[in-house]
Design a protein around this motif. Sequence first.
Motif, PDB file in Angstrom:
ATOM      1  N   CYS A  35      47.634  37.387  49.642  1.00  0.00           N
ATOM      2  CA  CYS A  35      46.373  37.853  49.042  1.00  0.00           C
ATOM      3  C   CYS A  35      45.247  37.821  50.067  1.00  0.00           C
ATOM      4  N   ASN A  36      44.570  38.976  50.219  1.00  0.00           N
ATOM      5  CA  ASN A  36      43.467  39.045  51.179  1.00  0.00           C
ATOM      6  C   ASN A  36      42.103  39.012  50.496  1.00  0.00           C
ATOM      7  N   CYS A  38      40.766  41.140  48.310  1.00  0.00           N
ATOM      8  CA  CYS A  38      40.077  42.438  48.209  1.00  0.00           C
ATOM      9  C   CYS A  38      39.461  42.679  46.836  1.00  0.00           C
ATOM     10  N   GLY A  39      40.014  42.054  45.799  1.00  0.00           N
ATOM     11  CA  GLY A  39      39.421  42.152  44.459  1.00  0.00           C
ATOM     12  C   GLY A  39      39.880  43.347  43.634  1.00  0.00           C
ATOM     13  N   CYS A  41      42.684  43.851  42.082  1.00  0.00           N
ATOM     14  CA  CYS A  41      43.347  43.397  40.849  1.00  0.00           C
ATOM     15  C   CYS A  41      42.297  42.989  39.815  1.00  0.00           C
ATOM     16  N   VAL A  56      43.145  35.123  44.589  1.00  0.00           N
ATOM     17  CA  VAL A  56      42.620  35.225  43.231  1.00  0.00           C
ATOM     18  C   VAL A  56      43.303  34.181  42.344  1.00  0.00           C
ATOM     19  N   CYS A  73      47.824  46.109  43.516  1.00  0.00           N
ATOM     20  CA  CYS A  73      47.609  45.303  44.719  1.00  0.00           C
ATOM     21  C   CYS A  73      48.147  46.029  45.959  1.00  0.00           C
ATOM     22  N   VAL A  75      48.708  45.045  48.945  1.00  0.00           N
ATOM     23  CA  VAL A  75      49.595  44.310  49.858  1.00  0.00           C
ATOM     24  C   VAL A  75      50.749  43.622  49.111  1.00  0.00           C
TER      25      VAL A  75
HETATM   26  S1  SF4 Z   1      44.659  43.148  44.829  1.00  0.00           S
HETATM   27 FE1  SF4 Z   1      44.254  41.031  44.180  1.00  0.00          FE
HETATM   28  S2  SF4 Z   1      46.124  39.873  44.734  1.00  0.00           S
HETATM   29 FE2  SF4 Z   1      46.143  41.817  45.857  1.00  0.00          FE
HETATM   30  S3  SF4 Z   1      45.222  41.318  47.843  1.00  0.00           S
HETATM   31 FE3  SF4 Z   1      43.598  42.125  46.525  1.00  0.00          FE
HETATM   32  S4  SF4 Z   1      42.669  40.294  45.602  1.00  0.00           S
HETATM   33 FE4  SF4 Z   1      44.665  39.656  46.432  1.00  0.00          FE
END
Ligand code: SF4
Length: 86
Positions: A35-36, A38-39, A41, A56, A73, A75
């Motif tokens: 998890c990076n 990115c938000g 999700c 998250v 997501c 990644v």
């Molecule tokens: S989509 Fe959610 S779980 Fe995937 S990298 Fe972004 S914050 Fe992390």
Amino acid sequence: MKLPPSTIILKPGNSEQNETGSWRSLKPVVDAEKCNGCGLCWLYCPEPAITKGKPVVIDYRYCKGCGICANECPVKAIVMVEEGQK
Ligand code: SF4
Ligand code: SF4
């Protein structure tokens, strides 16, 4: 058919009052290493089930197991597993 109270949405914006976690048969599990933060999700989740962060955090009281977070997501940091497996 009589619906249980949590399935009836009487007014908009009341999702925090409805704990939809009991609907779930599949459960999202976050890989903290991948998890990076990115938000995405958080953005797509239809319930108030995800708290932004790196990683998250999923509140299973509200997560209904729809799998949208895992699908979006970029990644592949979220996998859906059967309830009771993890
Ligand atoms: S989509 Fe959610 S779980 Fe995937 S990298 Fe972004 S914050 Fe992390
Ligand atoms: S599976 Fe993911 S998108 Fe669906 S309710 Fe649970 S946390 Fe939100």
